[in-house]
Design a protein around this motif. Sequence first.
Motif, PDB file in Angstrom:
ATOM      1  N   TYR A 226      -9.211   1.283   3.242  1.00 22.19           N
ATOM      2  CA  TYR A 226      -8.066   2.156   3.401  1.00 22.19           C
ATOM      3  C   TYR A 226      -8.505   3.621   3.317  1.00 22.19           C
ATOM      4  CZ  TYR A 226      -6.031  -2.267   1.871  1.00 22.19           C
ATOM      5  OH  TYR A 226      -5.720  -3.593   1.728  1.00 22.19           O
TER       6      TYR A 226
ATOM      7  N   LEU B  39       0.845  -1.186   0.000  1.00 23.25           N
ATOM      8  CA  LEU B  39       0.000   0.000   0.000  1.00 23.25           C
ATOM      9  C   LEU B  39       0.886   1.244   0.000  1.00 23.25           C
ATOM     10  CD1 LEU B  39      -3.101   0.242   0.057  1.00 23.25           C
ATOM     11  CD2 LEU B  39      -2.902   0.882   2.461  1.00 23.25           C
ATOM     12  N   TRP B  40       0.665   2.096  -0.993  1.00 22.59           N
ATOM     13  CA  TRP B  40       1.320   3.405  -1.031  1.00 22.59           C
ATOM     14  C   TRP B  40       0.464   4.400  -0.263  1.00 22.59           C
ATOM     15  CZ3 TRP B  40      -1.110   7.665  -3.258  1.00 22.59           C
ATOM     16  CH2 TRP B  40      -0.347   8.844  -3.308  1.00 22.59           C
ATOM     17  N   ARG B  41       1.114   5.280   0.478  1.00 18.62           N
ATOM     18  CA  ARG B  41       0.411   6.350   1.182  1.00 18.62           C
ATOM     19  C   ARG B  41       1.034   7.679   0.813  1.00 18.62           C
ATOM     20  NH1 ARG B  41       0.398   6.578   7.650  1.00 18.62           N
ATOM     21  NH2 ARG B  41       2.531   7.302   7.257  1.00 18.62           N
TER      22      ARG B  41
ATOM     23  N   THR C 160      -4.292   6.715  -0.655  1.00 17.57           N
ATOM     24  CA  THR C 160      -3.589   5.441  -0.718  1.00 17.57           C
ATOM     25  C   THR C 160      -3.860   4.783  -2.069  1.00 17.57           C
ATOM     26  OG1 THR C 160      -5.449   4.283   0.319  1.00 17.57           O
ATOM     27  CG2 THR C 160      -3.674   5.033   1.773  1.00 17.57           C
TER      28      THR C 160
END
Length: 322
Positions: free
Chosen positions: A176, A138-140, A180
Motif C-alpha cells: 500500500y 484500509l484507511w487513506r 494508509t
Amino acid sequence: MTDGDSDTPGLARRELLAGGLLAGTALGAVAASPAAAAGAADGGPGASGSASAGAALVPPTLASPTTFRFTYRHLSYFDFTPESSSSARAWSSSGGCYATTPSVLWASIEVPYGALVREIEWYAYNVSTGTVTALARLWRAGVSTLFVTVADTPITSGAGVRAFKSVVPEANFGPYPTGTKLLLGFPCDQGSQTIINGVRVGLSHGGAEAHVLPEPPRVFDTTATGGKLAANATLAITLAPAETLGTGGIGIVARITLSAGSAGGAFKIWRVGFPEPDVPQIYFGASTAVGEVTLPFWMDRRYNIRATRAVHVRIDLVARLT
C-alpha cells in the motif's frame, strides 16, 4: 468514528461507512484447536520464537501455527474502541470486550512501507444466533470512508473464544502507499453475545524487528574444529547450537571474523542449495578482518562458506530478525 446522522445499527450501515461499493470477500474461517496450535505457537516448527524459560509462564494459546518468514502484529481487546459515540467498551469475563450499545469496535495497525498483509486471525466469542463478520479495511489520508476491503472474516456462532483466520487474496494484500493504515472492526450488535478477544495480522516482505543479543554467542569456529577453511573450497556448515538460533524468524545478523589468512582474499556465505553469490561479502588480508552479514534464516541452519585463500572463520550471532 461516530455514527453521524445514521441510527441504523446493522452491517448495512457499516458497509456504507466502509465503502459499500467495494464488496468484501468473505473468506473461509478456520477454528484452530489449542492442541494443534501448541507445538508451533510455542517453539515448534514454523514458530516465530524459540522455546525458553518464559514459555513455562504462558500456557499454549489459541493462535494457529505461524507461517515461515512472516512477521506478526497483535492487538488485544483493550486496543479496540467503539465507533459510535453513544456506546462504550465493556469488559466481559467470557474473554474480552464488547460494545454496550450496537456498534463496531475498531482498532488499527501500521503496515510498514513495502510490507504485504497476508493473513488476519481473529480471536472472538460469538454465542448469538448467527454469524457475524469481522472487518479489515484500509484507511487513506484525506478520505472519509474506509475505501478498500482487505479481508472480511466470518465469526460463526459457538461456545467459547475461538480462532478464525482469513488468508488475504493477492489482489488485496498490497503493498500500500504511504498515508494508509489497516483498520480492524469487530461488530457488536448483540451486546455481550459477541466479544472481541484480539486479532493477529501476518505480514511478509517487511516489518521485521531486530533483536540484538547482549553477548553474541559463537555459532561456528574453524579454530575449534581442526583447521582453516581451504582456499577455493566450498564447505557446507551447520550453525549451532540450535537453541541459540531458535526455530523461527526471517533472518540473522552474523559477525564473521576472518584471521590468519594465507594472503589477501575474499569470503562468501550463502544458503545451501542456492546459487553462489557473485559478489563476496567480506574481503580480508593477512591480518584479521571482521564484517557483519545479514542472512535469511533457514530451519536447518545450513550455509555454504567459501574463501579464495585459506583462512580461519569464526561466526558470532549478533541479532535475530523476527
